[in-house]
Write a protein that holds these residues in place. Sequence first.
Motif, PDB file in Angstrom:
ATOM      1  N   VAL A   1       5.860  13.158  10.192  1.00 50.58           N
ATOM      2  CA  VAL A   1       7.279  13.492  10.037  1.00 50.58           C
ATOM      3  C   VAL A   1       8.053  12.426   9.263  1.00 50.58           C
ATOM      4  N   ALA A   2       7.507  11.197   9.147  1.00 53.72           N
ATOM      5  CA  ALA A   2       8.214  10.153   8.399  1.00 53.72           C
ATOM      6  C   ALA A   2       7.265   9.021   8.032  1.00 53.72           C
ATOM      7  N   PHE A   3       7.591   8.364   6.933  1.00 46.93           N
ATOM      8  CA  PHE A   3       6.880   7.154   6.530  1.00 46.93           C
ATOM      9  C   PHE A   3       7.583   5.952   7.158  1.00 46.93           C
ATOM     10  N   LEU A   4       6.803   4.976   7.584  1.00 46.96           N
ATOM     11  CA  LEU A   4       7.329   3.731   8.116  1.00 46.96           C
ATOM     12  C   LEU A   4       6.742   2.582   7.304  1.00 46.96           C
ATOM     13  N   PRO A   5       7.316   1.395   7.418  1.00 46.90           N
ATOM     14  CA  PRO A   5       6.828   0.263   6.623  1.00 46.90           C
ATOM     15  C   PRO A   5       5.382  -0.118   6.953  1.00 46.90           C
ATOM     16  N   VAL A   6       4.770  -0.808   6.012  1.00 43.52           N
ATOM     17  CA  VAL A   6       3.413  -1.316   6.178  1.00 43.52           C
ATOM     18  C   VAL A   6       3.412  -2.389   7.271  1.00 43.52           C
ATOM     19  N   ARG A   7       2.386  -2.349   8.118  1.00 45.49           N
ATOM     20  CA  ARG A   7       2.210  -3.364   9.160  1.00 45.49           C
ATOM     21  C   ARG A   7       0.742  -3.770   9.159  1.00 45.49           C
ATOM     22  N   ASP A   8       0.481  -5.043   9.109  1.00 47.79           N
ATOM     23  CA  ASP A   8      -0.899  -5.559   9.057  1.00 47.79           C
ATOM     24  C   ASP A   8      -1.694  -4.903   7.925  1.00 47.79           C
ATOM     25  N   ASN A   9      -1.090  -4.772   6.758  1.00 48.17           N
ATOM     26  CA  ASN A   9      -1.705  -4.197   5.559  1.00 48.17           C
ATOM     27  C   ASN A   9      -2.100  -2.736   5.709  1.00 48.17           C
ATOM     28  N   SER A  10      -1.482  -2.005   6.626  1.00 51.42           N
ATOM     29  CA  SER A  10      -1.761  -0.584   6.817  1.00 51.42           C
ATOM     30  C   SER A  10      -0.441   0.178   6.912  1.00 51.42           C
ATOM     31  N   PRO A  11      -0.239   1.190   6.047  1.00 55.16           N
ATOM     32  CA  PRO A  11       0.980   1.989   6.155  1.00 55.16           C
ATOM     33  C   PRO A  11       1.080   2.631   7.545  1.00 55.16           C
ATOM     34  N   GLN A  12       2.298   2.810   8.000  1.00 52.93           N
ATOM     35  CA  GLN A  12       2.526   3.433   9.304  1.00 52.93           C
ATOM     36  C   GLN A  12       3.230   4.776   9.124  1.00 52.93           C
ATOM     37  N   TYR A  13       3.061   5.636  10.116  1.00 53.24           N
ATOM     38  CA  TYR A  13       3.654   6.967  10.104  1.00 53.24           C
ATOM     39  C   TYR A  13       4.290   7.276  11.453  1.00 53.24           C
ATOM     40  N   ARG A  14       5.382   8.024  11.427  1.00 54.23           N
ATOM     41  CA  ARG A  14       5.906   8.643  12.644  1.00 54.23           C
ATOM     42  C   ARG A  14       5.323  10.037  12.654  1.00 54.23           C
ATOM     43  N   MET A  15       4.732  10.420  13.790  1.00 49.55           N
ATOM     44  CA  MET A  15       4.049  11.703  13.904  1.00 49.55           C
ATOM     45  C   MET A  15       4.566  12.445  15.127  1.00 49.55           C
TER      46      MET A  15
ATOM     47  N   SER B   1       0.827  -1.206   0.000  1.00 52.42           N
ATOM     48  CA  SER B   1       0.000   0.000   0.000  1.00 52.42           C
ATOM     49  C   SER B   1       0.861   1.255   0.000  1.00 52.42           C
ATOM     50  N   ALA B   2       0.381   2.280  -0.675  1.00 55.51           N
ATOM     51  CA  ALA B   2       1.068   3.567  -0.681  1.00 55.51           C
ATOM     52  C   ALA B   2       0.575   4.399   0.493  1.00 55.51           C
ATOM     53  N   HIS B   3       1.427   5.264   1.005  1.00 57.71           N
ATOM     54  CA  HIS B   3       1.036   6.158   2.090  1.00 57.71           C
ATOM     55  C   HIS B   3       0.107   7.234   1.535  1.00 57.71           C
ATOM     56  N   ARG B   4      -1.011   7.430   2.170  1.00 62.56           N
ATOM     57  CA  ARG B   4      -2.020   8.403   1.711  1.00 62.56           C
ATOM     58  C   ARG B   4      -1.700   9.820   2.167  1.00 62.56           C
ATOM     59  N   PHE B   5      -1.112   9.978   3.354  1.00 62.94           N
ATOM     60  CA  PHE B   5      -0.821  11.303   3.901  1.00 62.94           C
ATOM     61  C   PHE B   5       0.632  11.679   3.632  1.00 62.94           C
ATOM     62  N   PRO B   6       0.885  12.878   3.108  1.00 61.22           N
ATOM     63  CA  PRO B   6       2.268  13.300   2.837  1.00 61.22           C
ATOM     64  C   PRO B   6       2.968  13.770   4.119  1.00 61.22           C
ATOM     65  N   ILE B   7       4.285  13.744   4.088  1.00 67.91           N
ATOM     66  CA  ILE B   7       5.066  14.294   5.198  1.00 67.91           C
ATOM     67  C   ILE B   7       4.725  15.775   5.322  1.00 67.91           C
ATOM     68  N   GLY B   8       4.507  16.211   6.548  1.00 70.49           N
ATOM     69  CA  GLY B   8       4.140  17.601   6.814  1.00 70.49           C
ATOM     70  C   GLY B   8       2.654  17.816   7.014  1.00 70.49           C
ATOM     71  N   GLN B   9       1.812  16.853   6.621  1.00 71.98           N
ATOM     72  CA  GLN B   9       0.364  17.015   6.784  1.00 71.98           C
ATOM     73  C   GLN B   9      -0.028  16.874   8.252  1.00 71.98           C
ATOM     74  N   THR B  10      -1.019  17.652   8.650  1.00 71.73           N
ATOM     75  CA  THR B  10      -1.565  17.570  10.000  1.00 71.73           C
ATOM     76  C   THR B  10      -2.708  16.557  10.007  1.00 71.73           C
ATOM     77  N   VAL B  11      -2.654  15.650  10.968  1.00 72.46           N
ATOM     78  CA  VAL B  11      -3.665  14.601  11.100  1.00 72.46           C
ATOM     79  C   VAL B  11      -4.106  14.519  12.554  1.00 72.46           C
ATOM     80  N   ARG B  12      -5.216  13.835  12.769  1.00 76.68           N
ATOM     81  CA  ARG B  12      -5.631  13.597  14.152  1.00 76.68           C
ATOM     82  C   ARG B  12      -5.992  12.135  14.310  1.00 76.68           C
ATOM     83  N   LEU B  13      -5.941  11.675  15.547  1.00 78.97           N
ATOM     84  CA  LEU B  13      -6.295  10.299  15.846  1.00 78.97           C
ATOM     85  C   LEU B  13      -7.803  10.129  15.748  1.00 78.97           C
TER      86      LEU B  13
END
Length: 72
Positions: free
Chosen positions: A31-45, A2-14
């Motif tokens: 702030v960073a893209f992380l590898p996919v886990r359980d078929n869902s891309p991960q992010y460092r925020m 899966s590709a990451h949907r949110f770009p670095i720098g975007q503001t998101v909420r839980l």
Amino acid sequence: MSAHRFPIGQTVRLKSRRGLSPKAADVYQIVAFLPVRDNSPQYRMRNDEVAQERVSQERDIEAYDAAAAAAE
């Protein structure tokens, strides 16, 4: 993969605060893209206001529009 949907720098909420400390922030900036886990891309925020960082899966976050939230 899966590709990451949110770009670095975007503001998101839980999407949910269930299980989080009351002091935990709910709005973060990607702030960073992380590898996919359980078929869902991960992010460092990061939330600079309360100096918190976290890792979250894409399915657990949504785009956040500060202007729209201020108008509510």
